[in-house]
Design an enzyme around this catalytic site. Structure first.
Site, PDB file in Angstrom:
ATOM      1  N   ASN B 483      37.672  29.368  63.255  1.00  0.00           N
ATOM      2  CA  ASN B 483      37.151  30.642  63.519  1.00  0.00           C
ATOM      3  C   ASN B 483      36.537  30.996  62.125  1.00  0.00           C
ATOM      4  O   ASN B 483      35.999  32.125  62.088  1.00  0.00           O
ATOM      5  CB  ASN B 483      38.174  31.382  63.780  1.00  0.00           C
ATOM      6  CG  ASN B 483      37.746  31.956  64.926  1.00  0.00           C
ATOM      7  OD1 ASN B 483      36.743  32.122  65.657  1.00  0.00           O
ATOM      8  ND2 ASN B 483      38.916  33.118  65.472  1.00  0.00           N
ATOM      9  N   ASP B 621      47.612  37.997  72.588  1.00  0.00           N
ATOM     10  CA  ASP B 621      48.536  37.381  73.113  1.00  0.00           C
ATOM     11  C   ASP B 621      49.020  38.176  74.076  1.00  0.00           C
ATOM     12  O   ASP B 621      49.558  37.944  75.058  1.00  0.00           O
ATOM     13  CB  ASP B 621      49.683  36.824  72.304  1.00  0.00           C
ATOM     14  CG  ASP B 621      49.943  37.649  70.857  1.00  0.00           C
ATOM     15  OD1 ASP B 621      49.398  38.912  71.079  1.00  0.00           O
ATOM     16  OD2 ASP B 621      50.559  37.448  70.318  1.00  0.00           O
TER      17      ASP B 621
END
Lengths: 821, 711
Positions: B483, B621
């Protein structure tokens, strides 16, 4: 001035012209908008329908078999009592084809069967009607006269005729069965929409000669990969007919063949005289045809084309369904199997023979999530209605049964979702909420504890039964305690039983005294623990034996787990089955293992619907096995639940030893040496009757979230469970699992050291275990042969020794390991 | 004309007048003429440039002065209805598909008045219902004004009621339609068919190969997969409608039809005698008004159709015709229909499962009516009522709905691969099973899983993790999602040498949602989502978690668990990471998920949730837990005992306060997502999964998973 006027005039004329020609869309604004209410209604309620037609007039007019319906061509009065099927006795003169024989056997073994024609609602011929192609070997001649001789034929009234092929070359006329079937219901393959008598005939799938009678192969897909990326998008491999009916579609398939993701290969090389009939493309086609393997295409293609052959249906349909290859139907007007109840839009894709070239576009336009759904539904349908002749026949009968008057309602949701209508009995309840499969209720009632007392030991304050009742009574969720008393001794009077909270009633059902349960022969049956006692009002049943040991915490925890898995058996005593290769039978073991496939109903929760299925739905053969052995009812329950859900049971927490050790000298069915052998036999009988092994293994058990965590015990909700499990160290080691032990040993042996000699000693614990030990010796050697990578270098000696205490693994030498199991 | 134009004119004028060049005056004039001419032409040129607009939309103004069409006797030969038609033989599929391959196009003929030589009209004025029907078609997505590209043709001749048309004339009118071609691809709507004395169940027009959308079909005249069965529309139904199922219903069953066959009536009266408090049998009052019914026995009067709202079941008998208005009135009143019509093809029965909300009693078994109705459980009745409310509203509540349902059936028939399934049509949205993994199979262990590691720049920890993961037997592949936008990921050669393939994906933006992208590189269905700093899991633990996932492939199965609790003081949901007896979330820092959930997260997560997670760089999440729970209604599964997932040395005070801030932010996420999903989908459970022999006093070497539970 004149010019000004001229300009004005021109402008005016132009404006008017514009209005006249171009401005029509402004006109609406000038018109009055239409008021709908001004219009008259198409009917005037006050004058409509002031008459009636005399009832039943139509039915007198209709005497044509083409127009049969349930009301006109079926005698409901025969079905008033029960839905039973009578099969005519076999005539000696002619033997039906293997397929039809299988079909008849399935009926004879089913719970629908009756030997008494007076009880029967449906009649099935023993004369083979599957193949009515005059050119076929199985074609039965003189059908008409044979029918006339049947005592109950009655012009086919209430008869069901199963048929796969009708008509013959060259026309393959669809409803040409070559005899007059009168008012009989046709259960027939390859029917067309035009010929199915709506609400009467039933379209069945075309199945192979090798289609199994029972059980049946599971579908090929073992996973739900996403996105589904197979080698081919669309495939077809098959014969084509150069001329005649149904040949056009297959003859033009080569247009779609692109050798990349769409494979369409045909051959005209079939029949004796194919060379005389062949056309220009034949040689080219044959070459391409031989490049691909049928089975490979089926397994590696996302979609499978199912084009019509001479008749509308083809074997390919079931083959594709099993392979999880989504059928693309190219068979105009085919009435798909069981389309009365099955929504094929969920599992197949329709194409149009007239738009053959659209097919690639159609299959490419489907989104990956739609493909996932379609593929799974092929598996649901295959597994529930098509994988065996038994399922096909039962589905047919169930469709007919639903048409009878006073039948409870079972709608399409049940038919089209897992676990399917064959195991969702509408006679149990008409509301899906009452079944364990669909419910997503957060609130459930408590449970009913059913304690099965077979021994009838006297009740005292330290007897196991007394303690058990006390513990169960302390549970937060218990709604009722039910004692099923099947001993010949009398149960203790009510005041001798432990005191229970007021809201927890205790009922005692005495089999011998209770006449409302079952028929006579089942009175003292061991299966009565699974009867649908009307006292059971909760969905959850906690099934217990009289000598079960469970603490209140364990009961409560198991119940909270069961609420999450109401469709499974959730409990303590785990057992497993295995395949014994040396004997080619199924083995049963109660040893400690890394996995389990059975949770015994001596201490387990399950949904009460399974009681109903157990008593009402299971084949009479299975009940007979249990009656005869007075054993195995718990294994049968596990078979049943796994068969219905296709999921393993769930074991909770550590407890293995769930029974009191019987004191020396006293009899208990569980320390009977024959008991174990019997269970092994049962396992094999059940597998044979089900036609496959439904039990599934699980690797996990469920514990409370904080189980054995390094956190203060006070924070733990089920802290008493922590104490259970270590209490019986001795017995644990004693029952160390043979098979796993050897597997582990071999694994270790392979990875850690090279050895040339291995000794495995099988110790027996007592005289009774001699047989078990012998058996395990057999397993050990077969396992060793199977798993040892280097058989030449290693010798194995396996001995059975007697009466020694065991202590797990011990290392004697560093290069020579001995495992005691 | 506006002032400004006037002044413009005067300006022009003054200009011309002032101009010394008078010969230009004509030039201006000609210019004006030409420009007017062009302006007039514009609309016409426009037309010819766009074919689809070349055709006039049918318009409804001026219904009173419709153009006349005179039918001559010498008109084309009439073809009677072809009883053998089905979709495959009589429907010309090649006419469809001119407007793309996903939607039928429907043409409506312009309105005309048809008369014969003697000036007799073929039919009365357009009825309100037929008007509404045509209007619905025209405003629907299926409409086309161009007959050349049309797939379905609808005559604008009102054939709803056979009593109101001249049969022969109308037949001739139909066959005079310019695109009739023996009725091919035409659809004739009809609700009242037949006439005295036979009352045939299908309209007695010479419709040739045309489809008939009609009410009151019986199974013998209904051409399967060709005709469409309609309900008889009742203008009174609207007044019977109810909004919900809470109505108090004092009768079990009501028969309200006028002039029921005396045989049925006497059966009903017998039932009534035995079950007086349950059965209501009505008939016409002396005055014979539609809106008033009287009890057959005591002449007590009831308002109709309001009386239907007071009964749970309503009977529907055949009259002269099969199709009865009472069906729709009962449905509107949410009174469950009891159909006593043998061989009737129920309206829209090809798509609607009538068993779902109605009861069928065969005519010969009317005497068992009470037995059948009493056998239906209370729960089932509630459920049937809910379904009926839904089905009526969606498909029957107005002429508009009926028309659209008919067109939708045709659409599904022509494009079956786009067809709706049973569930979509018959179930209420909340009843449809959305769980994408509905077939229970345990995939073989050999398929293995792919580990997806989201990393920023912690190379060292990443390498340790990769090395550790490589020891897990079922690992198939490692996918590293890099990332960091500026730094390049380390080259493959720098990675530890492991026997499994490693793929590195460099993302285009530093977003947390990158971890849930369904990358092509992921070839297994099981995906282990793992953070680059989770190096404390043993290979036994990961392998065991994979085993658990195989048994619960539709759930999140993983290690770090959290729970949500309702905070009564702030009236908000709170996020909780303490040691609790319950869990409701498993964090995707170390969890197994089916790849399908990545697809759903990327494509179907509510955008506000997805953007929230990407902007805050947090809570992706939690979002995943919400997404999965919202669809499956199932809790996640935590595997093995709790671990310390943070580094042991991070216990300074600063970290603690950062922790506090972290918890607040996470609680905000839970609260925000609850709002975005419109409910709290998370479910709590009190169990976790352990290996069967976990903590058992048993030789560790004999346990398949023994290295489990170390902190």
């Amino acid at each position: 001035m004149q010019a000004k006027r001229r300009y004005l005039l021109v402008c005016l004329v132009a404006f008017l012209t514009f209005c006249y020609f171009g401005g029509y869309h402004f006109r609406g604004s000038q018109d009055i908008l239409l008021d709908i209410e001004e219009l008259a209604s198409y009917i005037s309620l006050n004058t409509i329908d002031t008459g009636y037609l005399v009832r039943g007039r139509e039915s007198n007019l209709i005497d044509d078999k083409k127009n049969c319906g349930m009301e006109t061509c079926f005698d409901f009065s025969k079905c008033e009592k029960d839905f039973r099927v009578y099969v005519y006795p076999q005539e000696d003169s002619s033997m039906p084809s293997p397929s039809y024989l299988k079909l008849l056997n399935v009926l004879l073994e089913s719970r629908y069967y009756t030997a008494d024609p007076r009880e029967a609602c449906i009649f099935v011929l023993s004369i083979d009607t599957l193949d009515r192609d005059r050119l076929s070997n199985d074609y039965v001649r003189n059908m008409q006269s044979k029918l006339q001789r049947l005592p109950h034929w009655n012009n086919g009234l209430n008869h069901v005729i199963f048929n796969l092929y009708s008509g013959t070359w060259p026309n393959y006329t669809e409803n040409d069965l070559d005899f007059d079937y009168g008012k009989a219901i046709l259960a027939k393959a390859s029917m067309s929409e035009n010929h199915v008598r709506a609400g009467f005939d039933i379209s069945i799938p075309l199945f192979h000669k090798v289609h199994p009678a029972k059980g049946g192969e599971p579908g090929a897909p073992s996973a739900n990969n996403f996105p589904l990326e197979k080698t081919y998008l669309l495939a077809f491999k098959g014969k084509r007919y150069v001329h005649g009916i149904g040949s056009d579609t297959r003859n033009s398939l080569y247009h779609l063949h692109n050798r990349k993701d769409i494979i369409m290969v045909t051959t005209c090389r079939h029949g004796k005289s194919w060379k005389d009939m062949k056309d220009d493309r034949c040689d080219e086609d044959n070459k391409e045809y031989d490049k691909y393997d049928y089975e490979t295409l089926l397994q590696n293609s996302t979609f499978c084309l199912v084009p019509r052959g001479r008749r509308l249906g083809s074997f390919r349909f079931l083959e594709a369904l099993q392979a999880g290859c989504i059928p693309v139907l190219l068979s105009n007007s085919w009435s798909l199997p069981f389309s009365q109840v099955i929504d094929w839009n969920k599992a197949a894709v329709w194409a149009d023979e007239r738009l053959l070239l659209q097919v690639p576009h159609i299959v490419r336009s489907l989104a990956p999530n739609k493909i996932l759904q379609l593929r799974q539904q092929t598996q649901v349908l295959w597994d529930r209605y098509f994988s065996s002749i038994e399922k096909i026949v039962h589905t047919t009968l169930e469709i007919i049964r639903e048409r009878l008057p006073k039948q409870p309602i079972r709608d399409g949701t049940v038919w089209n979702n897992f676990p399917g209508a064959l195991v969702t009995l509408s006679t149990y309840s008409d509301s899906p909420e009452d079944f364990p499969f669909y419910s997503e209720k957060d609130e459930r009632m408590g449970f009913t504890a059913v304690i099965y007392c077979q021994l009838g030991n006297p009740l005292s304050s330290n007897s196991p039964l007394y303690r058990l009742v006390t513990y169960v009574g302390k549970s937060k969720y218990v709604a009722k305690i039910l004692i099923v008393w099947s001993s010949e001794k009398r149960p203790a009077s009510r005041n001798r039983w432990p005191g229970l909270p007021l809201q927890v009633p205790l009922h005692i059902i005495q089999a011998s005294a209770n006449s409302n349960i079952g028929n006579e022969q089942a009175k003292s049956s061991i299966s009565q623990r699974f009867y649908t006692h009307k006292e059971i009002e909760t969905e959850a049943i906690l099934s217990l034996d009289e000598d079960t040991i469970l603490t209140t915490d364990e009961i409560d925890f198991a119940f909270t787990v069961w609420k999450q898995f109401p469709d499974r058996i959730v409990g303590y005593p785990g057992r497993s089955h295995y395949w014994d290769d040396s004997k080619s039978t199924w083995g049963y073991t109660s040893k400690w293992t890394n996995d389990y496939s059975i949770v015994l109903t001596g201490a387990a929760f399950y949904h009460r619907y399974y009681n109903y299925l157990y008593t009402e739905w299971l084949s009479p053969l299975l009940h007979k096995t249990v009656e005869q052995s007075q054993n195995c009812e718990d294994i049968l329950m596990n078979f049943l639940v796994s068969h219905v859900t296709r999921r393993p049971p769930i074991k909770v927490t550590q407890r293995k030893q769930y029974k009191e050790q019987p004191s020396a000298g006293s009899w208990s069915p569980w320390n009977d040496p024959d008991h174990f052998i019997q269970r092994q036999t049962c396992l094999n009988t059940f597998a044979a009757v089900f036609g496959y092994m439904p039990l599934l293994r699980s690797n996990l058990r469920l514990d409370p979230v904080l189980f054995k965590d390094p956190v203060s015990n006070k924070r733990k909700k089920y802290r008493r469970i922590e104490l259970v499990g270590s209490e019986n160290l001795n017995s644990c080691i004693r029952s160390a699992e043979m098979r796993t032990g050897i597997e582990m040993f071999i694994e270790n042996a392979n990875s850690s050291f090279k050895q040339d000699k291995v000794e495995i000693r099988v110790y027996k614990e007592s005289r009774n275990e001699q047989r078990t030990a012998e058996m395990q010796k057999g397993i050990a050697s077969s396992l060793w042969k199977e798993q040892n990578p280097n058989p030449k270098a290693t010798k194995i000696s396996i001995r059975v020794s007697g009466g020694q205490k065991l202590s797990g693994i011990e290392n004697t030498k560093s290069d020579f390991k001995k495992v005691k199991i | 004309m506006s002032v400004s134009t006037k002044s413009a004119f005067s300006k022009v004028y003054s200009l011309t007048k002032a101009s010394p060049y008078k010969k230009y005056r004509n030039f201006f004039f000609v210019l004006l003429l030409i420009s007017i001419f062009i302006a007039l032409l514009v609309p016409f040129t426009n037309f010819s440039s766009d074919v689809s607009k070349n055709f006039e939309r049918i318009d409804f103004r001026n219904l009173k002065n419709l153009p006349l069409v005179k039918l001559t006797n010498s008109a084309s030969v009439l073809a009677p209805k072809n009883p053998l038609c089905n979709h495959w033989d009589c429907f010309n599929i090649y006419r469809c598909g001119h407007t793309g391959h996903d939607r039928i196009s429907v043409y409506v003929y312009p309105l005309r008045k048809y008369i014969d030589e003697d000036g007799i009209q073929a039919s009365e004025q357009l009825s309100r219902e037929y008007f509404s029907l045509l209007n619905t078609v025209i405003n629907s997505k299926y409409y086309t004004a161009n007959p050349e590209e049309a797939c379905i043709f609808i005559p604008s001749i009102d054939t709803l009621n056979q009593d109101k048309i001249q049969l022969n004339l109308t037949s001739r009118a139909l066959s005079s339609l310019p695109h009739w071609r023996n009725g091919e691809n035409h659809i004739v709507f009809n609700m009242v068919s037949g006439s005295f004395p036979d009352f045939l169940p299908s309209i007695e027009l010479d419709t040739g190969n045309a489809m008939i959308a009609g009410a009151g079909f019986d199974t013998l005249t209904f051409r399967q997969n060709f005709d469409i069965s309609l309900p008889v529309f009742s203008p009174a139904a609207k007044s019977a409608e109810v909004k919900d199922i809470t109505h108090e219903r004092s009768w079990l069953v009501t028969s309200s039809q006028l002039n029921v066959d005396p045989y049925f009536l006497s059966e009903l009266q017998q039932l009534k005698r035995r079950h007086a408090e349950y059965v209501l049998v009505l008939n016409a009052c002396r005055s014979h008004e539609y809106a008033r019914r009287c009890d057959v026995d005591d002449e007590k009067t009831y308002e109709y159709p309001a009386v239907l709202r007071r009964s749970i079941f309503c009977t529907v008998f055949r009259g002269e015709r099969m199709g009865q208005v009472v069906l729709l009135e009962a449905m509107a009143a949410n009174c469950l229909p009891v159909i006593v019509m043998d061989g009737h093809v129920m309206p829209f029965s090809t798509i609607i499962d009538w068993k779902h909300f109605s009861v069928f009693v065969s005519e010969n078994h009317l005497s068992t009516l009470m037995e059948v109705l009493n056998g239906i459980s209370e729960k089932r009745i509630r459920q049937m009522q809910r379904t009926l409310l839904h089905v009526y509203k969606e498909y029957f509540s107005s002429m508009e709905k009926i028309t659209l349902t008919t067109l939708d059936i045709l659409q599904d028939r022509v494009y079956p691969h786009l067809g709706r399934t049973y569930d979509v049509i018959n179930l209420m949205p909340e009843e449809i099973n959305l769980n994408p993994l509905f077939f229970p199979i345990t995939s073989p262990k050999a398929h293995g899983f792919t580990a997806v590691i989201l990393t920023y720049d912690r190379v060292e920890s990443l390498f340790t993790l990769v090395e550790r993961l490589s020891k897990v037997p079922s690992l198939m592949k490692v996918v590293v999602v890099w990332n960091h936008q500026k730094k390049h990921p380390p080259s493959l050669s720098a990675f530890p040498k492991i026997p499994k393939p490693i793929n590195i994906i460099k993302t285009k933006a530093n977003k947390l949602s990158n971890r849930f992208y369904p990358y092509k590189e992921i070839e297994t269905e099981a995906v282990l989502h793992i953070d680059d700093d989770i190096v404390m899991l043993t290979s036994d633990e990961v392998e065991f978690a994979y085993e658990v996932w195989r048994e619960f492939p539709d759930r999140i199965v993983g290690f770090p668990s959290r729970t949500h609790i309702w905070d009564n003081s702030s009236q908000k949901w709170k996020y909780e990471s303490e040691w609790t007896n319950e869990i409701s979330m498993v964090l995707t820092g170390a969890a197994f998920l089916h790849k399908y959930w990545s697809f759903l997260y990327t494509n179907f997560l509510p955008s506000e949730v997805k953007d929230w997670a990407d902007e805050q760089m947090n809570c992706e999440d939690i979002a995943m837990n919400f997404l999965v729970a919202n669809i499956t209604n199932k809790p996640p599964i935590k595997v093995t005992p709790r671990k310390k997932f943070k580094c042991p040395e991070c216990t300074s005070n600063e970290m603690l306060s950062a922790d506090m801030g972290h918890m607040v932010a996470r609680s905000q996420c839970v609260d925000a997502f609850t709002k975005a999903f419109g409910r709290m989908p998370l479910k709590s459970v009190e169990f976790r999964a352990d290996p069967v022999l976990f903590k058992d006093p048993f030789p560790e070497k004999l346990k398949r998973f023994n290295d489990i539970g170390s902190l």
